[in-house]
Design a protein around this motif. Structure first.
Motif, PDB file in Angstrom:
ATOM      1  N   LYS A  48       0.855  -1.188   0.000  1.00 20.14           N
ATOM      2  CA  LYS A  48       0.000   0.000   0.000  1.00 20.14           C
ATOM      3  C   LYS A  48       0.891   1.238   0.000  1.00 20.14           C
ATOM      4  O   LYS A  48       1.774   1.381   0.845  1.00 20.14           O
ATOM      5  N   VAL A  49       0.683   2.117  -0.965  1.00 14.28           N
ATOM      6  CA  VAL A  49       1.475   3.344  -1.057  1.00 14.28           C
ATOM      7  C   VAL A  49       0.539   4.535  -1.179  1.00 14.28           C
ATOM      8  O   VAL A  49      -0.627   4.394  -1.531  1.00 14.28           O
ATOM      9  N   ASP A  50       1.119   5.704  -0.884  1.00 13.62           N
ATOM     10  CA  ASP A  50       0.353   6.939  -0.961  1.00 13.62           C
ATOM     11  C   ASP A  50       0.801   7.705  -2.208  1.00 13.62           C
ATOM     12  O   ASP A  50       1.980   8.026  -2.360  1.00 13.62           O
ATOM     13  N   GLU A  51      -0.137   7.957  -3.101  1.00 12.97           N
ATOM     14  CA  GLU A  51       0.186   8.697  -4.327  1.00 12.97           C
ATOM     15  C   GLU A  51      -0.745   9.888  -4.422  1.00 12.97           C
ATOM     16  O   GLU A  51      -1.931   9.742  -4.721  1.00 12.97           O
ATOM     17  N   GLY A  52      -0.195  11.036  -4.124  1.00  9.85           N
ATOM     18  CA  GLY A  52      -0.981  12.256  -4.222  1.00  9.85           C
ATOM     19  C   GLY A  52      -2.154  12.267  -3.257  1.00  9.85           C
ATOM     20  O   GLY A  52      -3.240  12.724  -3.614  1.00  9.85           O
ATOM     21  N   GLY A  53      -1.951  11.768  -2.040  1.00 14.71           N
ATOM     22  CA  GLY A  53      -3.020  11.749  -1.055  1.00 14.71           C
ATOM     23  C   GLY A  53      -3.985  10.590  -1.214  1.00 14.71           C
ATOM     24  O   GLY A  53      -4.921  10.445  -0.427  1.00 14.71           O
TER      25      GLY A  53
END
Lengths: 142, 264
Positions: A48-53
């Motif tokens: 799980k990653v955060d991309e642009g919120g």
């Protein structure tokens, strides 16, 4: 799952958790070796990653044992747009301008379009202790 | 299969890293359900063996008369496939029937097998096992799973989906999710292939196909994978979210009109 955990789908357990707790260096090192070994065996690690919120899931391509980071593909759409713009300018210079216009060398057209832009996907690291993930072994059809 | 795996660098112990961590994790979570499960002892022994030899995803449980279909690169895949393999009937003397061709008949919903016997050519409809047979067979294969494994998997799934999706799954055995990448709608189902739909609106929704895959192995002619049913659902869901291309590449794709899709 808590942050810093990797769940491995397991036949005999349903789900086995690996922890990347910074407070437990031995466990962290053991988990890092296991992750590296799983990737070598063809397991799919979904992180799980955060991309642009926005939280999205990406597959880990590699794992840095020293820094305990998952390596994922980093595809920035704005970078791709810039790349395309440069390439169109270079192509136009190579093929030549329209009839009646002066010809410009290709490299000058590329330089005029902007600084050097690397085509294709980059990679970036995601610290394992700050994300969760699920590991799926190699699959048989059905 | 049988290939030697290199040890990771810096391993302080011989053999694969953290060989017993799976066994340790499970031993600390033993429960009373196993008192009523005749297969619990065998399942636990296989689990310990998997932990000792470094099989992080475990070892499929072989069952009598239930043939395992194992991912070819899995260690000891050949041996596992041999367990539970049906013995073929002996040949009937010198008589040999040659199968010339076979194809699927949409109108008859069966395979048409064209054969040749001593110069005579004929054809025979071959009907696939109906869904009821598959369901009975799946019930038979369920002895390979434990309640504890399924409960752990359900807990994991609960942390991955929204409340409404989890409620749908617990009440109906399936839930929906749209891919952020391809905008396709996926229906994830327990013990059945995942249905893929192109859902633009109610008037143009179309079932593209069904996708079927199981981590490590599955039992032939059933909907049972070697892992607990919800683990299969999690595998489908996570591959869809993280690498949709890999899901489509690895899964068997069944057309919606085929019995294997488990739609009709």
């Amino acid at each position: 799952m808590e942050v810093g955990e990797l769940g491995i789908l397991n036949v005999g357990a349903g789900d086995v958790k690996l922890s990347f707790d910074p407070a437990n260096p031995a466990e962290r090192m053991r988990a890092a070796r296991i992750v590296k070994d799983m990737l070598r065996r063809g397991y799919a690690l979904l992180i799980k990653v955060d991309e642009g919120g926005r939280e999205v899931w990406r597959r880990a391509l590699d794992f840095e044992e020293a820094s305990c980071e998952y390596i994922i593909a980093d595809f920035d759409p704005t970078m791709a747009d810039r790349t395309d713009h440069v390439e169109v300018s270079v192509d136009t210079a190579i093929k030549g301008p329209e009839v009646g216009q002066d010809q410009a060398p290709a490299h000058e057209a590329g330089q005029a379009a902007g600084a050097h832009v690397r085509r294709g996907r980059g990679r970036r690291g995601i610290p394992a202790e700050r994300t969760t993930g699920v590991a799926v072994s190699r699959t048989a059809g059905g | 299969m049988g290939s030697q795996r290199s040890e990771p660098q810096g391993s302080p112990c011989p053999g694969p890293p953290a060989a017993d961590f799976v066994a340790d994790f499970i031993e600390s979570n033993a429960n009373e359900y196993e008192l009523f499960d005749n297969f619990a002892g065998l399942r636990n022994d296989i689990r310990r063996m998997a932990g000792k030899i470094g099989e992080y995803a475990g070892i499929p449980m072989p069952l009598d008369d239930d043939e395992l279909v194992v991912e070819p690169s899995y260690r000891n895949a050949v041996g596992l496939i041999e367990c539970g393999k049906h013995e073929e009937d002996p040949d009937d003397g010198d008589r040999k029937i040659l199968v010339r061709n076979s194809f699927w008949s949409t109108s008859r919903r069966c395979w048409i097998c064209v054969w040749e016997d001593a110069g005579k050519i004929g054809w025979t409809p071959v009907f696939e096992n109906n869904s009821f047979y598959r369901e009975i067979h799946t019930i038979g294969c369920s002895v390979a799973w434990g309640i504890e494994q399924e409960a752990n998997a359900v807990q994991t799934l609960a942390g991955l989906v929204r409340h409404h999706q989890m409620k749908c799954y617990l009440l109906t055995g399936s839930f929906l999710e749209r891919s952020q990448r391809s905008n396709l709608m996926y229906m994830f189902r327990k013990l059945r292939p995942t249905v893929v739909m192109s859902a633009c609106d109610m008037a143009t929704t179309r079932i593209l196909c069904t996708l079927c895959l199981h981590p490590i192995a599955y039992y032939r002619e059933s909907g049972a994978g070697c892992m607990a049913p919800t683990d299969d659902v999690i595998a489908h869901l996570m591959l869809m979210r993280g690498d949709e291309h890999m899901l489509w590449r690895r899964a068997n794709q069944h057309p919606p009109w085929h019995p294997s899709s488990r739609i009709l």
